[in-house]
Write a protein that holds these residues in place. Structure first.
Motif, PDB file in Angstrom:
ATOM      1  N   LYS A 241      43.747  21.439 -41.062  1.00 29.75           N
ATOM      2  CA  LYS A 241      44.163  22.224 -42.238  1.00 29.75           C
ATOM      3  C   LYS A 241      43.350  21.707 -43.427  1.00 29.75           C
ATOM      4  N   ALA A 242      42.118  22.168 -43.511  1.00 31.36           N
ATOM      5  CA  ALA A 242      41.164  21.627 -44.480  1.00 31.36           C
ATOM      6  C   ALA A 242      41.268  22.306 -45.840  1.00 31.36           C
ATOM      7  N   ASN A 243      40.883  21.558 -46.868  1.00 34.07           N
ATOM      8  CA  ASN A 243      40.757  22.158 -48.187  1.00 34.07           C
ATOM      9  C   ASN A 243      39.654  23.219 -48.182  1.00 34.07           C
ATOM     10  N   CYS A 244      39.760  24.154 -49.093  1.00 32.71           N
ATOM     11  CA  CYS A 244      38.815  25.262 -49.183  1.00 32.71           C
ATOM     12  C   CYS A 244      37.609  24.830 -50.008  1.00 32.71           C
ATOM     13  N   GLY A 245      36.685  24.128 -49.376  1.00 29.03           N
ATOM     14  CA  GLY A 245      35.517  23.637 -50.092  1.00 29.03           C
ATOM     15  C   GLY A 245      35.835  22.388 -50.887  1.00 29.03           C
ATOM     16  N   ILE A 246      35.036  22.135 -51.909  1.00 27.34           N
ATOM     17  CA  ILE A 246      35.150  20.932 -52.731  1.00 27.34           C
ATOM     18  C   ILE A 246      35.688  21.318 -54.115  1.00 27.34           C
ATOM     19  N   PRO A 247      36.655  20.556 -54.649  1.00 24.48           N
ATOM     20  CA  PRO A 247      37.201  20.892 -55.972  1.00 24.48           C
ATOM     21  C   PRO A 247      36.169  20.708 -57.081  1.00 24.48           C
ATOM     22  N   GLU A 248      36.168  21.629 -58.028  1.00 23.30           N
ATOM     23  CA  GLU A 248      35.268  21.576 -59.181  1.00 23.30           C
ATOM     24  C   GLU A 248      36.080  21.850 -60.447  1.00 23.30           C
ATOM     25  N   TRP A 249      35.687  21.225 -61.547  1.00 19.72           N
ATOM     26  CA  TRP A 249      36.372  21.435 -62.824  1.00 19.72           C
ATOM     27  C   TRP A 249      35.642  22.527 -63.591  1.00 19.72           C
ATOM     28  N   LEU A 250      36.261  23.696 -63.704  1.00 14.29           N
ATOM     29  CA  LEU A 250      35.651  24.834 -64.380  1.00 14.29           C
ATOM     30  C   LEU A 250      36.635  25.450 -65.365  1.00 14.29           C
ATOM     31  N   ASN A 251      36.184  25.647 -66.602  1.00 16.20           N
ATOM     32  CA  ASN A 251      36.995  26.309 -67.625  1.00 16.20           C
ATOM     33  C   ASN A 251      38.381  25.697 -67.777  1.00 16.20           C
ATOM     34  N   GLY A 252      38.427  24.369 -67.722  1.00 20.68           N
ATOM     35  CA  GLY A 252      39.686  23.681 -67.961  1.00 20.68           C
ATOM     36  C   GLY A 252      40.638  23.619 -66.794  1.00 20.68           C
ATOM     37  N   GLN A 253      40.164  23.977 -65.602  1.00 21.70           N
ATOM     38  CA  GLN A 253      41.044  23.901 -64.445  1.00 21.70           C
ATOM     39  C   GLN A 253      40.256  23.575 -63.177  1.00 21.70           C
ATOM     40  N   ILE A 254      40.972  23.074 -62.174  1.00 25.16           N
ATOM     41  CA  ILE A 254      40.334  22.727 -60.907  1.00 25.16           C
ATOM     42  C   ILE A 254      40.192  23.986 -60.054  1.00 25.16           C
ATOM     43  N   CYS A 255      38.972  24.237 -59.596  1.00 28.42           N
ATOM     44  CA  CYS A 255      38.697  25.369 -58.712  1.00 28.42           C
ATOM     45  C   CYS A 255      38.069  24.837 -57.425  1.00 28.42           C
ATOM     46  N   TYR A 256      38.243  25.583 -56.346  1.00 28.49           N
ATOM     47  CA  TYR A 256      37.677  25.182 -55.055  1.00 28.49           C
ATOM     48  C   TYR A 256      36.534  26.108 -54.683  1.00 28.49           C
ATOM     49  N   SER A 257      35.449  25.506 -54.195  1.00 25.06           N
ATOM     50  CA  SER A 257      34.188  26.219 -54.008  1.00 25.06           C
ATOM     51  C   SER A 257      34.112  27.053 -52.735  1.00 25.06           C
ATOM     52  N   GLY A 258      35.057  26.865 -51.826  1.00 25.56           N
ATOM     53  CA  GLY A 258      34.954  27.507 -50.523  1.00 25.56           C
ATOM     54  C   GLY A 258      35.160  29.015 -50.560  1.00 25.56           C
ATOM     55  N   THR A 259      34.290  29.736 -49.881  1.00 27.72           N
ATOM     56  CA  THR A 259      34.396  31.183 -49.764  1.00 27.72           C
ATOM     57  C   THR A 259      35.138  31.554 -48.481  1.00 27.72           C
ATOM     58  N   PRO A 260      35.592  32.813 -48.356  1.00 30.90           N
ATOM     59  CA  PRO A 260      36.171  33.245 -47.084  1.00 30.90           C
ATOM     60  C   PRO A 260      35.208  33.049 -45.920  1.00 30.90           C
ATOM     61  N   GLU A 261      33.915  33.228 -46.173  1.00 25.25           N
ATOM     62  CA  GLU A 261      32.917  33.051 -45.117  1.00 25.25           C
ATOM     63  C   GLU A 261      32.852  31.595 -44.660  1.00 25.25           C
ATOM     64  N   LEU A 262      32.937  30.660 -45.626  1.00 29.60           N
ATOM     65  CA  LEU A 262      32.934  29.248 -45.266  1.00 29.60           C
ATOM     66  C   LEU A 262      34.154  28.902 -44.423  1.00 29.60           C
ATOM     67  N   MET A 263      35.336  29.409 -44.811  1.00 33.72           N
ATOM     68  CA  MET A 263      36.544  29.101 -44.059  1.00 33.72           C
ATOM     69  C   MET A 263      36.539  29.755 -42.682  1.00 33.72           C
ATOM     70  N   ALA A 264      35.859  30.881 -42.569  1.00 40.54           N
ATOM     71  CA  ALA A 264      35.703  31.513 -41.252  1.00 40.54           C
ATOM     72  C   ALA A 264      34.820  30.645 -40.356  1.00 40.54           C
ATOM     73  N   THR A 265      33.754  30.102 -40.929  1.00 44.58           N
ATOM     74  CA  THR A 265      32.864  29.213 -40.173  1.00 44.58           C
ATOM     75  C   THR A 265      33.595  27.944 -39.749  1.00 44.58           C
TER      76      THR A 265
END
Length: 351
Positions: A241-265
């Motif tokens: 049960k992996a995180n969706c990519g790597i967390p990034e700090w964008l516009n004052g909040q934490i966002c995750y970089s993973g796309t649906p395509e990455l999670m499918a892979t």
């Protein structure tokens, strides 16, 4: 027969849900707020969250109870509402599953206490186990089919959580978070997670890895867990049960970089690695899980992923994770790779 055990017999792969906290942030949850309180105060939003994963095809969904134990809820002065918060979290999920008419497992989520257990900290295993027992029984009473212990870092806390969950007589799943050079924050390696199963108060039905620092590390971890069991001629039921990519700090909040395509892979690689319970953790939305559903329904299992394949498709592995896959004991780190009690105490303040 228990629904979770029955579906494990009937299906080769079970699709889990995605994130709880990060999805609720988009619905108004504030930083530092306890999402579990919404079981009582904003039940409609929790129902909506559950439905979102029912609709995209999850076979198993976790209750909104990750931090619903005495120690976490105590930070919000909610010690007297532990039973009701957990009971309602399970009851709301069971109700939405029933309305859907689908065959879906309700998994009662138990997360870490946020404390450091003896001998490295002050919390006794017996006290932690009592807290987990109260939470687990409330989840069972609310209709949970399985007790799902997740994001654990130490063997002591894993022992306490299983000890408490055992009282429900429900199946138990245990997942630990690999986030420090191929180990948990408290220095536990995937091979150790595999080995402690027979030493716990009762043996979990399935075990694996969740959260952490990305899908590449989770795939490496479950491969290393499986490799350890193969040495003993056993075939474990593994969880990823992996995180969706790597967390990034964008516009004052934490966002995750993973796309649906990455999670499918990632899902395809998990299947190839022999994992039977596959889902997403932080940052994983229903859109990601829909892509994972499609992969499970269409992917033909292939050979186990190599280090090169993992890194080319999911991202670079840590030195520790690579060394474990290669069986290179000179790079595993051993005790040097584990955090000292002093470092652990500093980390505790950030939980």
């Amino acid at each position: 027969m228990n629904k979770f055990l029955r579906l494990l017999r009937e299906k080769s792969i079970l699709l889990l849900d995605g994130a709880m906290g990060t999805n609720l942030f988009s619905k108004g949850l504030g930083s530092g707020d306890a999402p579990e309180l919404w079981n009582l105060t904003k039940a409609d939003i929790i129902r909506e969250h559950y439905r979102s994963f029912i609709e995209v095809g999850s076979d198993l969904i976790l209750t909104n109870s990750f931090g619903g134990n005495f120690y976490r809820l105590g930070l919000h002065n909610q010690e007297n509402n532990i039973y009701d918060i957990n009971f309602e979290g399970a009851k709301l999920l069971v109700s939405e599953i029933k309305k859907s008419g689908k065959d879906i497992v309700a998994a009662g989520s138990l997360g870490p206490t946020g404390e450091i257990l003896e001998p490295n900290g002050t919390l006794k295993i017996e006290d932690a186990a009592e807290a987990y027992a109260i939470q687990a029984m409330a989840l069972k009473d609310g209709g949970a089919d399985v007790i799902w212990i997740e994001t654990i870092s130490s063997i002591e806390e894993a022992t306490a959580a299983v000890m408490g969950a055992k009282n429900t007589n429900l199946p138990i799943v245990l997942t630990m978070s690999i986030d420090s050079n191929g180990r948990t924050m408290m220095g536990v390696a995937p091979s150790e997670i595999s080995n402690i199963q027979s030493q716990l108060p009762c043996k979990p039905t399935a075990f694996g890895a969740n959260c952490g620092i990305g899908s590449a590390e989770v795939i490496a971890a479950v491969i290393n867990m499986q490799k350890e069991n193969e040495l003993n001629s056993t075939a474990p039921i593994l969880v990823a049960k992996a995180n969706c990519g790597i967390p990034e700090w964008l516009n004052g909040q934490i966002c995750y970089s993973g796309t649906p395509e990455l999670m499918a892979t990632y899902t395809a690689m998990a299947i190839d690695a022999g994992v039977r319970l596959i889902g997403g953790c932080c940052g994983t939305t229903p859109k990601h899980v829909a892509a994972m559903r499609h992969t499970i329904d269409t992917h033909t299992k292939s050979s186990k992923p190599t280090i090169e394949e993992i890194e080319s498709k999911l991202g670079k592995l840590s030195t520790g994770a690579r060394a474990q896959m290669q069986g290179d004991i000179t790079k595993l780190g051993g005790a040097a790779n584990q955090r000292s009690p002093r470092k652990r105490k500093r980390l505790r303040k950030n939980n």
